[in-house]
Design an enzyme around this catalytic site. Structure first.
Site, PDB file in Angstrom:
ATOM      1  N   GLU A   6     -49.556  15.003 -15.257  1.00  0.00           N
ATOM      2  CA  GLU A   6     -48.670  15.757 -15.935  1.00  0.00           C
ATOM      3  C   GLU A   6     -48.851  16.212 -17.186  1.00  0.00           C
ATOM      4  O   GLU A   6     -48.671  16.319 -18.344  1.00  0.00           O
ATOM      5  CB  GLU A   6     -47.346  15.320 -16.074  1.00  0.00           C
TER       6      GLU A   6
ATOM      7  N   TYR B 140     -45.605  26.807 -14.715  1.00  0.00           N
ATOM      8  CA  TYR B 140     -45.692  25.515 -14.964  1.00  0.00           C
ATOM      9  C   TYR B 140     -46.986  24.925 -14.008  1.00  0.00           C
ATOM     10  O   TYR B 140     -47.109  25.021 -12.841  1.00  0.00           O
ATOM     11  CB  TYR B 140     -44.607  24.766 -14.161  1.00  0.00           C
TER      12      TYR B 140
ATOM     13  N   GLU C 204     -50.213  21.731 -13.908  1.00  0.00           N
ATOM     14  CA  GLU C 204     -50.517  20.398 -14.732  1.00  0.00           C
ATOM     15  C   GLU C 204     -52.077  20.249 -14.180  1.00  0.00           C
ATOM     16  O   GLU C 204     -52.543  20.711 -13.143  1.00  0.00           O
ATOM     17  CB  GLU C 204     -49.962  19.314 -13.779  1.00  0.00           C
TER      18      GLU C 204
ATOM     19  N   HIS D  43     -49.535  13.918  -7.644  1.00  0.00           N
ATOM     20  CA  HIS D  43     -48.390  13.759  -8.484  1.00  0.00           C
ATOM     21  C   HIS D  43     -47.630  14.629  -7.271  1.00  0.00           C
ATOM     22  O   HIS D  43     -47.936  15.781  -7.503  1.00  0.00           O
ATOM     23  CB  HIS D  43     -48.538  14.322  -9.847  1.00  0.00           C
TER      24      HIS D  43
ATOM     25  N   ASP E 285     -48.160   9.245  -9.137  1.00  0.00           N
ATOM     26  CA  ASP E 285     -46.804   9.343  -9.071  1.00  0.00           C
ATOM     27  C   ASP E 285     -46.411  10.171  -7.766  1.00  0.00           C
ATOM     28  O   ASP E 285     -46.482  11.231  -7.853  1.00  0.00           O
ATOM     29  CB  ASP E 285     -46.444  10.126 -10.328  1.00  0.00           C
TER      30      ASP E 285
ATOM     31  N   ASP F 260     -44.429   5.217  -8.569  1.00  0.00           N
ATOM     32  CA  ASP F 260     -45.817   5.259  -8.869  1.00  0.00           C
ATOM     33  C   ASP F 260     -46.678   4.351  -8.023  1.00  0.00           C
ATOM     34  O   ASP F 260     -46.234   3.040  -7.825  1.00  0.00           O
ATOM     35  CB  ASP F 260     -46.272   5.196 -10.354  1.00  0.00           C
TER      36      ASP F 260
ATOM     37  N   HIS G  78     -42.489   7.106 -17.499  1.00  0.00           N
ATOM     38  CA  HIS G  78     -43.106   6.324 -16.541  1.00  0.00           C
ATOM     39  C   HIS G  78     -43.803   5.180 -17.224  1.00  0.00           C
ATOM     40  O   HIS G  78     -44.511   5.308 -18.181  1.00  0.00           O
ATOM     41  CB  HIS G  78     -44.026   7.042 -15.315  1.00  0.00           C
TER      42      HIS G  78
END
Ligand SMILES: *[C@@H]1O[C@H](CO)[C@@H](O)[C@H](O)[C@H]1NC(C)=O
Length: 317
Positions: free
Chosen positions: A62, A101, A103, A158, A192, A237, A277
């Site tokens: 992230e 969006y 990452e 992720h 994750d 995770d 997290h």
């Protein structure tokens, strides 16, 4: 007299412990929206530095650093916080299905214990392969002479919460491809995975080859809580190793979430400023250098001496 020899003993045991504690730690941390605004919060950056400098290799997820300044700032922070080690990083492109969006996967590693020996961005348009991932794995191979395994590959992921079952299953194809490409069994998958609670229903687990293949070892215990919020307890995770050789190169029962909230005495609110997290981590077995081995037997000898002093004192007393 008694208290002074107790003190001596504890000091020597402490020295012994720090020499014997020559660990090799791999971590995976979802930083929750890490970018410009988080990088400007000094207290948050300091806690991040404390957490990340515990690891020889740390996967960050992230990372939403659209201006490209937050990651270099974090690296600076790590070097300031822990000048004993050098820190380097490798980062993926900004990955995602929409332009608004995206990452990055970022691996931060200690340059004095680790070198990067290969990188491979899994493509999203493999022929005959539907576009399974929102964020295709950015696969990196590392060499670490102090570990018993010497060289290993990390596959990060992720997952998208709503597509968790399919993405985890597709990771199995990534694993096969990477094993073939680099002719190695020494592969770890981490990140994750959203592999719990509502995102991965119990009844769907039999559809996930990453779970059903008995050659894969899921190291984070099923009842772990990798979420900061006290209202949730989910094992999102994960760390998974491929094959018995890699599994044997792991320190038994060392895989766990790192609860930085209790470790650093933070309130839930302070911890949530850092992330929602906890990082997960695992230790690899290390081979001790000859210098280390002899100095640690030296301290062991001294501890023994101190212990016998203590016993003597008790006796006279
Ligand atoms: C879930 O997967 C499908 C098929 O790969 C994809 O079209 C869809 O966009 C994915 N959903 C999300 C939220 O990424």
């Amino acid at each position: 007299m008694l208290s002074s020899s107790l003190l001596l003993l504890s000091i020597l045991l402490g020295v012994n412990d720090s020499l014997g504690g020559s660990d090799f730690r791999i971590c995976a941390f979802n930083l929750y929206h890490f970018g410009d605004s988080k990088s400007k919060k000094n207290d948050v950056m300091l806690i991040l530095a404390r957490i990340i400098t515990r690891c020889d290799v740390c996967l960050l997820q992230e990372v939403r650093d659209s201006k490209g300044k937050a990651v270099p700032e974090l690296l600076q922070q790590l070097k300031r916080y822990d000048p004993k080690h050098g820190y380097g990083h490798v980062a993926s492109e900004r990955l995602g299905r929409s332009d608004s969006y995206r990452e990055q996967y970022v691996f931060v590693y200690r340059t004095d214990t680790v070198t990067v020996t290969g990188q491979y961005q899994y493509p999203d348009d493999l022929p005959g392969d539907e576009d399974a991932f929102a964020r295709e794995p950015f696969v990196v191979r590392f060499k670490a002479a102090k570990t018993s395994i010497k060289e290993f590959v990390l596959i990060p992921q992720h997952t998208t919460p709503t597509n968790t079952t399919k993405e985890l299953d597709a990771l199995y194809d990534v694993l096969q491809r990477v094993k073939k490409m680099w002719r190695t069994e020494n592969v770890m998958l981490l990140g994750d995975f959203n592999a719990d609670c509502g995102y991965l229903a119990k009844k769907n687990r039999i559809k996930v080859r990453l779970i059903t293949d008995s050659n894969l070892f899921w190291l984070i215990p099923e009842d772990s809580d990798t979420t900061v919020r006290s209202s949730t307890s989910c094992s999102y995770d994960r760390i998974v190793v491929n094959g018995p050789t890699f599994n044997r190169a792991v320190v038994p029962s060392s895989a766990k979430p790192f609860n930085f909230q209790t470790e650093y005495g933070l309130t839930e609110e302070q911890a949530l400023d850092v992330s929602d997290h906890y990082p997960v981590e695992v230790l690899l077995r290390v081979v001790r250098s000859r210098a280390l081995r002899s100095s640690s037997s030296f301290t062991k000898c001294f501890s023994l001496l101190a212990l016998s002093c203590l016993v003597c004192h008790l006796f006279i007393w």
